[in-house]
Write an enzyme that holds these catalytic residues in place. Structure first.
Site, short mmCIF file in Angstrom:
data_model
loop_
_atom_site.label_atom_id
_atom_site.label_comp_id
_atom_site.label_asym_id
_atom_site.label_seq_id
_atom_site.Cartn_x
_atom_site.Cartn_y
_atom_site.Cartn_z
N TYR A 92 -7.17 38.57 -59.05
CA TYR A 92 -8.27 38.89 -58.14
C TYR A 92 -8.87 37.63 -57.49
CZ TYR A 92 -8.50 43.98 -58.89
OH TYR A 92 -8.24 45.33 -58.91
N SER A 93 -10.20 37.46 -57.53
CA SER A 93 -10.84 36.39 -56.74
C SER A 93 -10.54 34.98 -57.20
CB SER A 93 -12.36 36.59 -56.73
OG SER A 93 -12.71 37.68 -55.93
N VAL A 94 -9.89 34.83 -58.34
CA VAL A 94 -9.45 33.50 -58.77
C VAL A 94 -8.54 32.91 -57.67
CG1 VAL A 94 -8.19 32.21 -60.55
CG2 VAL A 94 -9.68 34.10 -61.20
#
Length: 358
Positions: free
Chosen positions: A62-64
């Site tokens: 995801y946002s990593v």
């Protein structure tokens, strides 16, 4: 593994034994050296005895992936082909919002949600989604406030990369960053790499509803369009794994995330290979915005692609529990990649164990 870091290993194993974790990797670099490198649990979400999680298992973090997408554009900034304070339309003429490159990178451009409702199949249609963004009206005056550009960030940053360089952000990442730094991560996986992926699974069935928030809210609009970004049938499909949704579909190993941050913490050089200048790293990790975030609904310090915390660390967590960052004060970098979609309490406990031995 260094004996000193045994409490971290014990904590990781406890998470797996208790069932709070079902499949993950954890890597920590300290003082430039890899001191923790662990994997555990299952790659297949269907059954506990599913295929064992291996060091080369990839998982959607995801946002990593947002700082990774940002780094692609920052490489072009470092080379002098992109100006941080230029308006986006200098490079992307159809883009109507009067935002600068810097505002796009720091989540203040005013385009936190795709403006046109789209089905899950749109995930694979780069031109459609970037076209939607180009003609959208911003939700606020660019630069005036922040709201995490939850799904849109990768298309804004990635289209800038494509307009300037000619390559998609996935190809740019593979050739200019992952290749030189030997990182096992990517946007838009090949069929062969898709075979190494772990299946995401819900830690609790209410997770997607809890993450979306109030129907019709800015958060729900930001996380719910295109459809399917919280739906396991989509997330574990070749459609999602093969597409480039750079804000949310980086597939990576924990070790590649910790390595990436080790290179940034060392001023842009890893194993003797310089990717960017120390000056660029310094610029990219400075706070650009400090205040309320309208999507996350809490105060946030945004750098050029990362969140900065009060202890001076910088990096990014992903919805679901994956996380990666550098802590310059304590001298470590941390990568945690999980398939078990739940909260960040697992990482909090691992960090507590880590800090207790530093």
């Amino acid at each position: 593994m260094h004996a000193r870091f045994a409490p971290v290993r014990d904590c990781f194993h406890d998470l797996l034994t208790s069932g709070r974790e079902t499949g993950a990797g954890l890597t920590i670099f300290y003082d430039g050296q890899q001191v923790v490198d662990l994997v555990g649990g299952s790659r297949s979400g269907h059954r506990p005895d599913g295929e064992t999680w291996l060091p080369e298992t990839l998982v959607n973090v995801y946002s990593v992936g947002k700082p990774v997408a940002a780094l692609c554009l920052l490489v072009l900034v470092d080379r002098g082909t992109v100006d941080l304070d230029a308006p986006v339309d200098r490079y992307w003429p159809e883009f109507r919002t009067p935002a600068t490159v810097r505002q796009v990178l720091s989540h203040t451009a005013g385009l936190p949600a795709f403006p046109v409702p789209r089905p899950a199949t749109a995930i694979a249609d780069w031109a459609l989604l970037t076209g939607d963004l180009a003609t959208a009206d911003p939700e606020w005056l660019p630069g005036s406030v922040a709201g995490e550009h939850a799904w849109t960030y990768g298309h804004l940053v990635g289209e800038l990369v494509r307009r300037v360089d000619g390559r998609s952000v996935g190809r740019f990442l593979a050739e200019e960053i992952a290749g030189p730094w030997r990182l096992d991560l990517g946007f838009g996986l090949t069929e062969a790499d898709q075979l190494r992926c772990a299946d995401l699974r819900y830690g609790d069935p209410q997770w997607p509803a809890r993450k979306l928030g109030e129907p019709g809210s800015l958060r729900a609009r930001a996380l719910g369009n295109p459809a399917g970004g919280l739906d396991l049938a989509v997330l574990n499909s070749p459609l999602w794994r093969g597409a480039e949704m750079p804000a949310v579909n980086l597939h990576a190993t924990a070790s590649s995330l910790a390595r990436l941050y080790a290179g940034l913490l060392a001023g842009g050089v890893l194993d003797g290979v310089r990717l960017v200048s120390p000056e660029l790293v310094a610029e990219a990790t400075q706070v650009q915005y400090d205040g309320p975030d309208l999507v996350l609904d809490r105060p946030v310090q945004w750098t050029l692609g990362m969140q900065r915390e009060s202890d001076g660390s910088w990096g990014m967590g992903g919805i679901g529990g994956s996380s990666a960052w550098a802590d310059p004060e304590r001298g470590y970098t941390f990568g945690y990649a999980t398939a078990h979609l739940a909260e960040h309490d697992r990482v909090d406990e691992l960090v507590e164990a880590l800090h207790s031995v530093l």
